[in-house]
Scaffold this motif. Structure first.
Motif, PDB file in Angstrom:
ATOM      1  N   ARG A   1      60.466  41.693  29.621  1.00  0.00           N
ATOM      2  CA  ARG A   1      59.903  41.476  28.282  1.00  0.00           C
ATOM      3  C   ARG A   1      59.615  39.991  28.055  1.00  0.00           C
ATOM      4  NH1 ARG A   1      60.511  45.417  24.249  1.00  0.00           N
ATOM      5  NH2 ARG A   1      60.579  43.726  22.732  1.00  0.00           N
ATOM      6  N   ASN A   2      60.543  39.149  28.484  1.00  0.00           N
ATOM      7  CA  ASN A   2      60.383  37.717  28.300  1.00  0.00           C
ATOM      8  C   ASN A   2      59.181  37.200  29.091  1.00  0.00           C
ATOM      9  OD1 ASN A   2      61.142  34.717  29.094  1.00  0.00           O
ATOM     10  ND2 ASN A   2      62.338  35.208  27.259  1.00  0.00           N
ATOM     11  N   PHE A   3      59.019  37.726  30.298  1.00  0.00           N
ATOM     12  CA  PHE A   3      57.902  37.332  31.151  1.00  0.00           C
ATOM     13  C   PHE A   3      56.563  37.673  30.497  1.00  0.00           C
ATOM     14  CE2 PHE A   3      54.824  38.720  34.388  1.00  0.00           C
ATOM     15  CZ  PHE A   3      54.614  37.522  35.061  1.00  0.00           C
ATOM     16  N   VAL A   4      56.463  38.887  29.968  1.00  0.00           N
ATOM     17  CA  VAL A   4      55.207  39.323  29.346  1.00  0.00           C
ATOM     18  C   VAL A   4      54.929  38.526  28.074  1.00  0.00           C
ATOM     19  CG1 VAL A   4      54.036  41.263  28.238  1.00  0.00           C
ATOM     20  CG2 VAL A   4      55.337  41.634  30.338  1.00  0.00           C
TER      21      VAL A   4
ATOM     22  N   PHE B   1      59.666  28.419  35.841  1.00  0.00           N
ATOM     23  CA  PHE B   1      60.272  29.713  36.142  1.00  0.00           C
ATOM     24  C   PHE B   1      59.246  30.831  35.985  1.00  0.00           C
ATOM     25  CE2 PHE B   1      63.253  33.289  35.088  1.00  0.00           C
ATOM     26  CZ  PHE B   1      63.945  33.282  36.289  1.00  0.00           C
ATOM     27  N   GLN B   2      58.329  30.700  35.038  1.00  0.00           N
ATOM     28  CA  GLN B   2      57.278  31.691  34.857  1.00  0.00           C
ATOM     29  C   GLN B   2      56.419  31.802  36.110  1.00  0.00           C
ATOM     30  OE1 GLN B   2      57.050  33.688  32.369  1.00  0.00           O
ATOM     31  NE2 GLN B   2      54.959  34.449  32.184  1.00  0.00           N
ATOM     32  N   ASN B   3      56.128  30.680  36.748  1.00  0.00           N
ATOM     33  CA  ASN B   3      55.338  30.711  37.983  1.00  0.00           C
ATOM     34  C   ASN B   3      56.067  31.463  39.092  1.00  0.00           C
ATOM     35  OD1 ASN B   3      53.318  29.179  36.767  1.00  0.00           O
ATOM     36  ND2 ASN B   3      54.198  27.237  37.448  1.00  0.00           N
ATOM     37  N   ILE B   4      57.385  31.282  39.153  1.00  0.00           N
ATOM     38  CA  ILE B   4      58.175  31.989  40.168  1.00  0.00           C
ATOM     39  C   ILE B   4      58.161  33.488  39.898  1.00  0.00           C
ATOM     40  CG2 ILE B   4      60.499  32.304  41.099  1.00  0.00           C
ATOM     41  CD1 ILE B   4      61.000  29.328  40.497  1.00  0.00           C
TER      42      ILE B   4
ATOM     43  N   PHE C   1      60.945  45.292  38.472  1.00  0.00           N
ATOM     44  CA  PHE C   1      60.797  43.867  38.182  1.00  0.00           C
ATOM     45  C   PHE C   1      61.797  43.056  39.001  1.00  0.00           C
ATOM     46  CE2 PHE C   1      61.144  39.966  35.607  1.00  0.00           C
ATOM     47  CZ  PHE C   1      59.798  39.682  35.437  1.00  0.00           C
ATOM     48  N   LYS C   2      61.330  42.011  39.620  1.00  0.00           N
ATOM     49  CA  LYS C   2      62.167  41.182  40.488  1.00  0.00           C
ATOM     50  C   LYS C   2      62.517  39.868  39.805  1.00  0.00           C
ATOM     51  CE  LYS C   2      60.467  43.101  44.854  1.00  0.00           C
ATOM     52  NZ  LYS C   2      59.770  44.214  44.203  1.00  0.00           N
ATOM     53  N   ILE C   3      63.791  39.501  39.889  1.00  0.00           N
ATOM     54  CA  ILE C   3      64.295  38.270  39.285  1.00  0.00           C
ATOM     55  C   ILE C   3      64.937  37.421  40.383  1.00  0.00           C
ATOM     56  CG2 ILE C   3      65.749  37.288  37.470  1.00  0.00           C
ATOM     57  CD1 ILE C   3      65.969  40.199  36.366  1.00  0.00           C
ATOM     58  N   PRO C   4      64.580  36.163  40.492  1.00  0.00           N
ATOM     59  CA  PRO C   4      65.217  35.329  41.512  1.00  0.00           C
ATOM     60  C   PRO C   4      66.668  35.015  41.126  1.00  0.00           C
ATOM     61  CG  PRO C   4      63.851  33.978  40.095  1.00  0.00           C
ATOM     62  CD  PRO C   4      63.604  35.410  39.687  1.00  0.00           C
ATOM     63  N   THR C   5      67.479  34.784  42.111  1.00  0.00           N
ATOM     64  CA  THR C   5      68.832  34.292  41.864  1.00  0.00           C
ATOM     65  C   THR C   5      68.818  32.771  41.959  1.00  0.00           C
ATOM     66  OG1 THR C   5      69.376  34.555  44.199  1.00  0.00           O
ATOM     67  CG2 THR C   5      69.960  36.381  42.716  1.00  0.00           C
TER      68      THR C   5
END
Length: 303
Positions: free
Chosen positions: A93-96, A166-169, A200-204
């Motif tokens: 949701r935050n990404f969108v 972080f959005q670019n990642i 949805f993928k989130i980096p660590t």
């Protein structure tokens, strides 16, 4: 559509999150101006009610807040820590929503406060908002009580990264979200299909492999002690408090009013509707902040 029509349309969109309110009285503006003139070292506390005029909805306003318009509920700190599914839903949701949120611009209230700071009429701004609109408007001395949405941090080490980076990642890791703008509803909320969230993928954290979280104090979390201490010192050295656009239902904001009154300092409140601290206010003005602040000190913007 001509430019005038576009500007009117944007204005209507921004105002859709502002609760119904009555016009401000000139006598109220005069009272607040006299209050500030007699107390040049005032501390200002701002809440979500000043950002609604920029198009960012608050939670609780009748008819227009997130609680009234959607089934959206604020993220709980404990749920974010415990659940991978909750973290995925939050970050999706935050990404969108990030492009619209980060593009939001200050309004007349933010600019008025920045002017007051330059003119040495206020000591500082403590804000409950995480939108950085005070900084965008030019205010320098700011304490972000609940943190900022513009920074991402690791929960296990000292790693930090700017939210834009972080959005670019996230974009590179989630190419299926290329149609993300279509997931934003007309009311500004985000509607994401379940399969998108599940995938949805989130980096660590690149330093310790820990989980990453925005530098925001989620519901159920605690404001850092050093931040509370810094605010307490600001209250002690102030000559009063001005509350703008906050219902003060969250205790971290209400506590600032209580600390001010414990020192027998005056409190003025400008907010549409009632607040938790109305009984403690020396001045209470039930009005839209944008109808009040820009009119103080006989200011006339240059054309």
């Amino acid at each position: 559509m001509r430019l005038g029509g576009v500007l009117r349309c944007r204005s209507v969109i921004k105002q859709q999150y502002v609760p119904q309110h009555k016009p401000v009285l000139n006598d109220d503006i005069k009272r607040l101006e006299e209050f500030l003139l007699s107390r040049p070292n005032i501390l200002v506390l701002t809440g979500a009610g000043i950002s609604t005029e920029s198009g960012i909805p608050d939670y609780r306003s009748a008819g227009v807040g997130l609680y009234a318009r959607t089934n959206h509920k604020p993220i709980q700190h404990s749920e974010f820590l415990k659940s991978d599914a909750v973290r995925k839903r939050y970050w999706a949701r935050n990404f969108v929503g990030w492009p619209n949120f980060s593009a939001t611009q200050p309004n007349a209230t933010h600019y008025a406060l920045a002017r007051f700071e330059r003119e040495l009429r206020i000591q500082a701004v403590v804000t409950q908002n995480v939108d950085r609109l005070h900084s965008k408007a030019g205010t320098k001395n700011i304490v972000e009580l609940h943190g900022s949405g513009y920074v991402v941090k690791c929960l296990d080490c000292d790693y930090r990264i700017e939210r834009h980076e972080f959005q670019n990642i996230l974009t590179s890791m989630n190419p299926a979200f290329s149609d993300a703008p279509d997931m934003i509803r007309p009311d500004g909320d985000v509607e994401i299909p379940a399969e998108y969230i599940e995938n949805f993928k989130i980096p660590t954290c690149p330093q310790c492999d820990g989980n990453l979280k925005p530098e925001i104090v989620f519901f159920g979390d605690c404001v850092p002690r050093e931040r509370l201490d810094a605010i307490a010192k600001m209250i002690y050295t102030s000559d009063g408090l001005l509350v703008l656009g906050s219902s003060l239902l969250v205790f971290s904001g209400y506590r600032i009013v209580l600390q001010t009154k414990d020192l027998k300092l005056p409190v003025a409140i400008v907010n549409i509707g009632e607040t938790r601290a109305d009984h403690l206010a020396d001045i209470k003005i039930s009005a839209k902040c944008g109808d009040v602040l820009p009119k103080l000190f006989d200011y006339r913007p240059t054309t």
